[in-house]
Design an enzyme around this catalytic site. Sequence first.
Site, PDB file in Angstrom:
ATOM      1  N   LYS A   1       0.886  -1.129  -0.053  1.00 34.14           N
ATOM      2  CA  LYS A   1      -0.063   0.025  -0.098  1.00 34.14           C
ATOM      3  C   LYS A   1       0.781   1.242  -0.036  1.00 34.14           C
ATOM      4  CE  LYS A   1      -3.900   2.340   2.483  1.00 34.14           C
ATOM      5  NZ  LYS A   1      -4.926   2.381   3.654  1.00 34.14           N
TER       6      LYS A   1
ATOM      7  N   GLU B   1       9.993  -5.891   4.100  1.00 34.94           N
ATOM      8  CA  GLU B   1      10.082  -7.165   3.603  1.00 34.94           C
ATOM      9  C   GLU B   1       9.706  -7.393   2.141  1.00 34.94           C
ATOM     10  OE1 GLU B   1       8.134  -7.239   8.010  1.00 34.94           O
ATOM     11  OE2 GLU B   1       8.080  -6.044   6.198  1.00 34.94           O
TER      12      GLU B   1
ATOM     13  N   GLY C   1      -5.452  -2.607   4.216  1.00 34.31           N
ATOM     14  CA  GLY C   1      -4.669  -3.670   3.698  1.00 34.31           C
ATOM     15  C   GLY C   1      -5.274  -5.013   3.902  1.00 34.31           C
ATOM     16  N   ARG C   2      -5.852  -5.268   4.884  1.00 31.02           N
ATOM     17  CA  ARG C   2      -6.536  -6.612   5.191  1.00 31.02           C
ATOM     18  C   ARG C   2      -8.096  -6.611   4.101  1.00 31.02           C
ATOM     19  NH1 ARG C   2      -6.062  -3.861   9.515  1.00 31.02           N
ATOM     20  NH2 ARG C   2      -7.739  -3.286  10.813  1.00 31.02           N
TER      21      ARG C   2
ATOM     22  N   GLU D   1      -6.489  -8.548  13.748  1.00 36.68           N
ATOM     23  CA  GLU D   1      -5.997  -7.241  13.563  1.00 36.68           C
ATOM     24  C   GLU D   1      -6.940  -6.211  13.692  1.00 36.68           C
ATOM     25  OE1 GLU D   1      -2.228  -6.544  10.901  1.00 36.68           O
ATOM     26  OE2 GLU D   1      -3.648  -6.196   9.588  1.00 36.68           O
TER      27      GLU D   1
ATOM     28  N   HIS E   1      -8.317 -35.038  14.251  1.00 33.07           N
ATOM     29  CA  HIS E   1      -7.484 -36.048  14.748  1.00 33.07           C
ATOM     30  C   HIS E   1      -6.201 -35.059  15.411  1.00 33.07           C
ATOM     31  CE1 HIS E   1      -9.055 -39.645  12.833  1.00 33.07           C
ATOM     32  NE2 HIS E   1      -9.465 -38.554  11.934  1.00 33.07           N
TER      33      HIS E   1
ATOM     34  N   LYS F   1       8.033  -3.506  14.548  1.00 32.30           N
ATOM     35  CA  LYS F   1       8.590  -3.180  13.284  1.00 32.30           C
ATOM     36  C   LYS F   1       9.690  -1.972  13.623  1.00 32.30           C
ATOM     37  CE  LYS F   1       5.950  -2.577   9.898  1.00 32.30           C
ATOM     38  NZ  LYS F   1       4.541  -2.224   9.400  1.00 32.30           N
TER      39      LYS F   1
END
Length: 505
Positions: free
Chosen positions: A190, A196, A249-250, A335, A366, A476
């Site tokens: 964005k 990263e 963003g999400r 978030e 399981h 960060k």
Amino acid sequence: MTDAAALWKSLETLEFPTLAALFAASGRLDRYATTLDLPGGPIRFDWSKTHLHQAAETILGDLATAQGFAEKRRQLFDGEPVNNTEGRAAEHTAQRGIGAAASVVEAEALHERMKALVDAIHEGLLGDVKSLIHIGIGGSALGPALAIDALTRDGARVAVHVVSNIDGCALEAAFKLCDPATTMIALASKTFTTTETLTNAASALDWLRQGGVDDAYGRVIALTAAPEKAVEWGVDDTRVLPFAQSVGGRYSLWSSIGFPIALAIGFDGFAEFLAGAAAIDLHFLETPIERNIVVRAAFADLIYTQALGCQTRAVFAYDERLSLLPSYLQQLEMESNGKRVTTDGRPLGRPSAPVTWGGVGTDAQHAVFQLLHQGTHLIPVDFIAVKIPGHDLDPVHHQILLSNCFAQGAALMAGKASDDGARAYPGNRPSATMLAEDLNPATLGALIAFHEHRVFVSAALLGINPFDQFGVELGKAIAKQIDTGGGKGFDASTEALLAAAGFGE
């Protein structure tokens, strides 16, 4: 006490009958199980095995009024600054055609720009493109990864490999599946400053050059709300696909961040994805609270976090194609609603989001269902399943899959008495089930939009802002401090770890 505080108190002290007692009353299934006819086919939303009941709904409905829910919903769709800490609107619904008129027009124009590039690649106008490495992180990666994994099991127009982790092993794994001569790179950020993403991007450019690509930057497409920074970084402006700052963003996979989805399934499929989400938008916006499936789900969530002390909610996808959905919903809720202050900066003073977790059925049965059935924690469970299988093998595979899904919900509710405590099941454990007729772009869009609005309703009643995420910034900032040589002045444990890892040598 304020009206809201009094209503929360009423909910906290309300009696909740057992699920068996609730089912003993007539009409429960008719009230709490609803099938919506949607563009991708019907989806059944069954919340009857939760502890929702009329008295609780009345309190939560009054709380919605006290907290101005209807006005907050209007503000969301009208493009007003509901993200008050950042002074922004949250206009992901405008990407789907439902929102402020000007924002919808802008979104349509940007989608047309994206469509032109997708079509050009499919038509071979940019050369022979067989693969795309999509580099992003968080919402810029998880949404596309979910959609591509869910919708391309039978093949993709262009093979897409999503890389989010800064660990070079992730990028190397993608390199091994691609040929530099036929691969393009999508950079999704964005702000176009994400450490990263840009670090991975630099390594991807090196890989292209080492593979004989003379104009590595010519293979790059930028997906960003800061197009000028992408151009400054080196991307040709004809390969920049912008999106609005008001898209978080999400919530961004509906925007140009969805470029890899459109490239993989075709733009017509991406349009169906948007249409499925828009159908849920309209239901959420126009349907009265008492029949609104989104509000109903959020009401149940609030009962468990606020009145019954549940700290987690589990999500299990009984369809291999939806294996990434629990992780996607984990980010969406935690978030968005993992906040400790209200929109006016005051301490929230009550639980906010539950810890969302989950997995894929039948694998999870399981691994973790022992705790769900017989553990000491009360954990509401969501089951998500699809009627039509995604494979051509013997139908017995899907029959066993679905029978296990439905059996788990029945067993959690009913339990089983036994004189042997190790073999006794307490029952009265809640679950909700979403059963889609088929899994296609529109169905997936509808499921994601349903959960987006579900999170928003909880935030509105809690009085928190679900659209900022300052909680990720401190770590960060400290990481950047360490990377630039400022790895001093920490606690003894952190300094010892830095020394052991070779920092400062």
